[in-house]
Scaffold this motif. Structure first.
Motif, PDB file in Angstrom:
ATOM      1  N   ILE A  11     126.796  66.121  44.530  1.00  0.00           N
ATOM      2  CA  ILE A  11     125.943  67.089  43.610  1.00  0.00           C
ATOM      3  C   ILE A  11     125.699  66.409  42.432  1.00  0.00           C
ATOM      4  O   ILE A  11     124.736  67.140  41.512  1.00  0.00           O
ATOM      5  N   GLY A  12     125.811  65.161  42.103  1.00  0.00           N
ATOM      6  CA  GLY A  12     125.408  64.645  40.947  1.00  0.00           C
ATOM      7  C   GLY A  12     123.855  64.906  40.606  1.00  0.00           C
ATOM      8  O   GLY A  12     123.480  65.257  39.531  1.00  0.00           O
ATOM      9  N   PRO A  13     123.044  64.354  41.610  1.00  0.00           N
ATOM     10  CA  PRO A  13     121.649  64.606  41.376  1.00  0.00           C
ATOM     11  C   PRO A  13     121.078  65.656  41.001  1.00  0.00           C
ATOM     12  O   PRO A  13     120.164  66.177  40.393  1.00  0.00           O
ATOM     13  N   GLU A  14     121.960  66.988  41.837  1.00  0.00           N
ATOM     14  CA  GLU A  14     121.524  68.385  41.690  1.00  0.00           C
ATOM     15  C   GLU A  14     121.667  68.657  40.268  1.00  0.00           C
ATOM     16  O   GLU A  14     120.974  69.480  39.459  1.00  0.00           O
ATOM     17  N   ALA A 289     127.733  69.662  48.412  1.00  0.00           N
ATOM     18  CA  ALA A 289     126.469  68.717  47.986  1.00  0.00           C
ATOM     19  C   ALA A 289     125.213  68.791  48.850  1.00  0.00           C
ATOM     20  O   ALA A 289     125.516  69.173  50.095  1.00  0.00           O
ATOM     21  N   GLY A 290     124.216  69.292  48.435  1.00  0.00           N
ATOM     22  CA  GLY A 290     122.899  69.114  49.133  1.00  0.00           C
ATOM     23  C   GLY A 290     122.556  70.430  49.458  1.00  0.00           C
ATOM     24  O   GLY A 290     121.510  71.038  50.083  1.00  0.00           O
ATOM     25  N   THR A 347     121.449  76.455  42.031  1.00  0.00           N
ATOM     26  CA  THR A 347     121.779  75.421  40.958  1.00  0.00           C
ATOM     27  C   THR A 347     120.382  75.673  40.141  1.00  0.00           C
ATOM     28  O   THR A 347     120.477  75.506  38.821  1.00  0.00           O
ATOM     29  N   ALA A 348     119.222  75.376  40.712  1.00  0.00           N
ATOM     30  CA  ALA A 348     117.962  75.199  40.173  1.00  0.00           C
ATOM     31  C   ALA A 348     117.541  76.556  39.349  1.00  0.00           C
ATOM     32  O   ALA A 348     117.107  76.491  38.230  1.00  0.00           O
TER      33      ALA A 348
END
Ligand SMILES: NC(=O)c1ccc[n+]([C@@H]2O[C@H](COP(=O)([O-])OP(=O)(O)OC[C@H]3O[C@@H](n4cnc5c(N)ncnc54)[C@H](O)[C@@H]3O)[C@@H](O)[C@H]2O)c1
Ligand SMILES: CC(C)[C@H](C(=O)O)[C@@H](O)C(=O)O
Ligand SMILES: [Mg+2]
Length: 359
Positions: A11-14, A289-290, A347-348
């Motif tokens: 999930i780092g990039p998110e 993640a993703g 998330t966004a």
């Protein structure tokens, strides 16, 4: 101001995308932030064969602050240890001398129902865990595998690590913790295992000694097993907790649930020059993640800590924290903190809500 951004794995990039979005909104009000991205962890290993490439390390060293996502993925768990993603964060902490890890566990009133503890036990919670971050059994040498040279299982394969702390390492983290307590409710609990471990009797002796320089702070000592219990029994009795690297790792994950979710716990890792790396206390959460469902607030709140501790912008940090509160007050929740009567968001969407709340 140059900010090194290291998204990492899972999930780092998110979550990093949301924190950068928030910082970009702050920048629009006249602050000059330059973001420089670099690979780290499993992503860096996949791209270049090393979890902490030289270019990433030198970017981190040259930046005014580092914003870090998370590293780790189960698919790398069988690599030789020095190539595993986690070595990247350990290497950054060691190379930058980031010995002081601040992990504030604050319960936003709106999340009283999200905590796994009864609201009356946690409401109003505001504690600070000061975790020593570059010593202890994490970095002690020697370590390894061998044939047991003695003992009841002599001749059998065994593994070993070394728990160690030097006087200066304990003194400097104690000073950070006492100073933090002076700025809060002037109570400090040093958590140890002095009843069993020599390392932690030494720790206790030195923290007590340093305490003589801070007569206005009330110091007490607690064994780590008791501290783990007290954290869920009566967490509000704590003000500042100071402890070693491993106990601090474990207790801060425990404390995160008091705030509703591990997705709420930010952190700052500081060195003697005041440089810092800012990351959520949680990991790369490969299980989610993703999917766009990770809670970005711990990372956004870490960005706020970055503005406060490294970039000299405390008012902007306050602004972000107020915006997070506003988003929660509007009833927006990622799934980890969702409760009946609130609106489940991605998330966004959570990041967008914080940006909107910034005005
Ligand atoms: N600093 C770091 O980069 C860091 C910290 C801890 C763990 N890790 C690594 O992360 C990987 C996974 O470790 P783990 O599963 O033990 O711990 P984790 O913190 O990644 O996840 C634990 C649990 O919490 C959930 N969770 C974590 N962050 C969340 C968020 N922001 N929103 C919603 N739910 C969230 C996960 O879905 C999972 O169920 C491992 O490779 C581990 O080494 C890295
Ligand atoms: C990934 C791991 C090395 C790390 C730690 O143990 O310090 C993590 O759990 C943390 O809390 O930042
Ligand atoms: Mg941890």
């Amino acid at each position: 101001m140059k900010i090194a951004v290291l998204p990492g794995d899972g999930i780092g990039p998110e979550i990093i995308a949301e924190a950068v979005k928030v910082l970009q909104r702050i920048a629009q009000d006249g602050f000059d932030f330059t973001f420089e991205f670099a690979p780290v962890g499993g992503a860096a290993y996949a791209a270049s064969g090393h979890p902490l490439p030289e270019a990433t390390l030198s970017l981190a060293k040259s930046a005014d602050a580092v914003l870090f996502g998370a590293v780790g993925d189960w698919k790398y768990d069988t690599l030789e240890r020095h190539l595993r993603p986690e070595q990247a964060i350990l290497g950054l902490r060691k190379n930058l001398g980031l010995f002081a890890n601040l992990r504030p566990a604050i319960l936003y009133a709106e999340l009283a129902d999200a905590s796994s503890l009864k609201p009356e036990v946690v409401s109003g919670l505001d504690i600070l865990i000061v975790r020593e971050l570059t010593g202890d059994i994490y970095f002690g040498q020697p370590r390894g595998r061998r044939t047991a040279p003695d003992g009841a299982f002599v001749g059998q394969p065994e593994a070993f690590d070394t728990m160690r702390y030097s006087r200066p390492e304990i003194e400097r983290i104690a000073h950070v913790a006492f100073k933090a307590a002076q700025g809060r409710n002037k109570r400090l609990t040093s958590v140890d295992k002095a009843n069993v471990l020599e390392t932690f009797q030494f720790w206790k002796d030195i923290v007590t000694e340093v305490g003589q320089q801070y007569p206005d702070v009330q110091l007490d000592h607690m064994y780590v097993d008791n501290a783990a219990m007290q954290l869920v029994k009566a967490p509000k009795k704590f003000d500042v907790i100071v402890t070693g690297n491993m106990f601090g790792d474990i207790l801060s994950d425990e404390a995160s649930m008091l705030t509703g979710s591990i997705g709420m716990l930010p952190s700052a890792s500081l060195n003697e020059k005041g440089q810092g790396l800012y990351e959520p206390s949680h990991g790369s959460a490969p299980d989610i993640a993703g999917q766009g469902i990770a809670n970005p607030l711990a990372t956004i709140l870490s960005a706020a800590m970055m503005l406060r501790h490294s970039l000299g912008l405390p008012e902007q940090a306050d602004r972000i924290e107020a915006a997070v509160q506003k988003g929660l007050a509007q009833g927006l929740r990622t799934p980890d903190i969702h409760a009946p009567g609130t609106q489940k968001v991605s998330t966004a969407q959570m990041g967008d809500a914080v940006v909107t709340a910034l005005g």
